[in-house]
Design an enzyme around this catalytic site. Structure first.
Site, PDB file in Angstrom:
ATOM      1  N   SER A  48     -18.378   6.507  29.115  1.00 18.63           N
ATOM      2  CA  SER A  48     -19.738   5.969  29.146  1.00 18.63           C
ATOM      3  C   SER A  48     -20.628   6.492  28.024  1.00 18.63           C
ATOM      4  CB  SER A  48     -20.395   6.260  30.498  1.00 18.63           C
ATOM      5  OG  SER A  48     -20.784   7.612  30.572  1.00 18.63           O
ATOM      6  N   LYS A  85     -25.286  12.233  29.878  1.00 20.21           N
ATOM      7  CA  LYS A  85     -26.055  11.004  29.622  1.00 20.21           C
ATOM      8  C   LYS A  85     -27.099  11.301  28.540  1.00 20.21           C
ATOM      9  CE  LYS A  85     -25.037   8.073  33.218  1.00 20.21           C
ATOM     10  NZ  LYS A  85     -24.060   8.798  33.961  1.00 20.21           N
TER      11      LYS A  85
END
Lengths: 181, 437
Positions: A48, A85
């Site tokens: 991701s 993230k």
């Protein structure tokens, strides 16, 4: 008793002047880690963050002492797990943004503040494959020894000895020692 | 204005370390178990709240604890040591005079007045909490004994936000503050002293402070008299800066309980060679040679079906040595003759005694000590550090088991550590994983 090693070879020729200048090669750790006490190395699982150049299996350098800023890649705690993230702010609220369109943003609820574990200061991505065959490829040279055209590999060893009676032609144009000029 | 002493102490250190890389354990009851997963040695606040006390055998409470959602972990000393070193290093940068007192606490000396000291300690606490995820409590007082008490106060009173200045507490609560500290919690008062002091009607820290110091000196000791003075705010317990340096000890002991009883000399020599190797490593680190090697083993004192056997024998070495081969051989030789092959043993150990400083030991050429001149000990250490414990070793010391729990050797008797968490800061193959999904 073990004999202590001498750092300089005193009997053979001149002592190396370079010795005074050498205190070991530079350290990768020292260069990439400014706060060793609060820096941890972790590994990444998942795709991701590929948009940020962070790939599955990469090593992350995470400094926990840094204050997270907007735009930082961070390690956050989500559902009791450590997650990597990008930290963004939207309407005054923190957003955890994956750098891969296949994954949704995470917006924290008002009820609970977002727990940031640390700030990612860099990642190490291994380029070479672990199982190498190490077969030399054609057309690739590994040293910058003088190229001798048309001769085989033996040519380097078979070169003329350097100190021979006659001085090579190309030195002629340089001023010589003892010459008055 | 007397100098202020600071005691910084991590809250539930082992349990806190377990939570650093595993945030799912935060706010859960976590207990850390001793060697062989025997007893509870550390508890997270939630586990304390459940009423689990330190020292409780795990098997006794396991069933109930599982029902209560308690998470148990084997002692991950490698992780704790790494986190401790980081924590001490961070704290040492805030205040001078650091004296590392144990794995999770240190004394510091403040060159500043009370307010500035409070402020610096609050920043220090914050730096450890954000930088490592370890909560610490800080006590500030004119003496070490009072700093200990202030530290407990900080732990017990959340309003203090982890930092307690003892003079402030006394100002607010008067003598009540000291009176609330039971005498057994005063630093330097052991269990035996507690009973004797209580018999004299001294039941709390205030009583001890008000006790007649010459009576205390005569009936107890000068050490306890110092405690009385310290409670009165007179700093008289000196620093032990050696604690920072890893003080040279006069003997080195390496001993363990086996996870299951062993029989036969083969297995015993296997255990002795592993312990010898560990002891040699410590010997080398402190730069000493040993003159005598002592080995012991014992059967279980609780097994009434069989006679209790305890063997202990010391062999002198021909010359002082730090050679792992010589020391290992001496340890095995020491027990070879008295060994009873029919008995089953539950513990064994190697003790190195008669330690001399390597630098002090000099003799004529040809009469040198049997030192490890091949550097074998160092090679063993380096290989095991780089490739994992027990990859190489003397004799059976190099047989490696599978998996983390049985990694010391492949032997059946090694420490049971079935609930070991990853050693996230010291082993590449146990690094913490962060999810990108």
């Amino acid at each position: 008793m073990p004999v202590p090693l001498s750092l300089e070879a005193v009997h053979a020729g001149f002592p190396s002047v370079a010795q005074d200048y050498f205190a070991g090669d530079f350290s990768f750790d020292q260069n990439v880690i400014s706060n060793p006490d609060t820096t941890f190395i972790v590994t990444v699982a998942g795709d991701s963050m590929e948009g940020a150049g962070i790939w599955d299996g990469d090593l992350l350098v995470v400094d926990r002492s840094l204050t997270p800023q907007e735009g930082d890649v961070v390690v956050a705690v989500l559902d009791g797990e450590l997650t990597v993230k990008r930290l963004l702010m939207s309407h005054g609220k923190p957003v955890l943004h994956p750098e891969n369109p296949a994954y949704p943003d995470f917006i924290s609820s008002d009820a609970q503040s977002l727990m940031i574990w640390g700030v990612v200061t860099g990642n190490f991505h291994r380029q070479s494959r672990s199982h190498r065959k190490d077969r030399p490829l054609p057309g690739i040279s590994r040293s910058i020894s003088p190229q001798t055209t048309g001769q085989g590999e033996e040519s380097t060893a078979a070169q003329k000895p350097r100190h021979e009676g006659s001085r090579p032609e190309r030195w002629a144009s340089y001023p010589q020692r003892g010459h008055s000029w | 204005m007397a100098q202020l002493l600071v005691l910084a102490d991590a809250n539930s250190f082992y349990a806190s370390c377990e939570q650093v890389f595993n945030p799912s354990l935060v706010d859960r009851p976590v207990v850390v178990l001793s060697n062989n997963d025997g007893c509870v040695v550390a508890r997270s606040p939630k586990a304390k709240a459940l009423g689990i006390s330190n020292g409780t055998p795990w098997f006794q409470i396991q069933e109930q604890a599982m029902e209560d959602g308690v998470v148990a972990r084997s002692s991950n000393y490698e992780l704790y040591a790494s986190m401790s070193a980081r924590m001490m290093s961070i704290m040492g940068r805030f205040l001078p005079g650091q004296e590392v007192y144990s794995i999770d606490e240190c004394f510091l000396r403040s060159p500043w007045g009370p307010n500035k000291t409070m402020e610096v300690c609050a920043r220090m606490r914050e730096a450890v909490l954000t930088g490592l995820g370890i909560p610490v409590s800080v006590g500030i007082a004119p003496t070490k004994t009072l700093a200990k008490i202030a530290n407990h106060w900080a732990k017990d009173h959340p309003a203090s936000r982890g930092v307690t200045l003892w003079s402030q507490t006394e100002e607010r609560y008067g003598d009540q503050a000291l009176a609330s500290v039971p005498i057994e919690e005063v630093w330097g008062v052991g269990r035996r002293l507690t009973r004797r002091l209580q018999a004299l009607g001294l039941v709390n820290a205030l009583d001890l402070r008000q006790a007649d110091r010459s009576m205390i000196r005569h009936r107890f000791s000068i050490t306890l008299e110092r405690t009385v003075l310290e409670l009165r705010g007179i700093d008289c317990i000196e620093d032990q800066p050696d604690a920072n340096e890893g003080k040279r000890s006069g003997q080195i002991i390496c001993s363990r309980m086996f996870s299951q009883p062993i029989t036969g000399f083969d297995q015993m020599s296997q255990a002795l060679s592993v312990y010898s190797q560990k002891a040699c490593r410590r010997l080398r680190h402190q730069g000493s040679l040993c003159c005598q090697v002592s080995a012991f083993c014992a059967s279980s004192p609780y097994n009434t079906a069989r006679d209790y056997i305890s063997l202990h024998r010391t062999l002198p070495l021909p010359n002082p040595s730090d050679d792992p081969l010589i020391i290992c051989k001496a340890a095995c030789d020491a027990l070879r003759d008295p060994f009873d092959p029919r008995a089953s043993y539950i513990r064994a150990g190697v003790v190195l005694v008669g330690l001399v400083d390597k630098g002090d030991y000099q003799t004529l050429p040809g009469l040198e000590a049997d030192q490890d001149r091949h550097g074998l000990g160092m090679v063993l250490d380096e290989v095991n550090h780089r490739f994992g414990a027990a990859r190489v070793g003397i004799g059976y010391g190099g047989i490696r088991g599978q998996g983390k729990g049985d990694e010391d050797t492949g032997a059946s008797w090694t420490m049971r550590r079935e609930l070991l968490s990853p050693r996230s800061t010291t082993r590449w193959d146990e690094m913490a994983v962060v999810r990108a999904s």
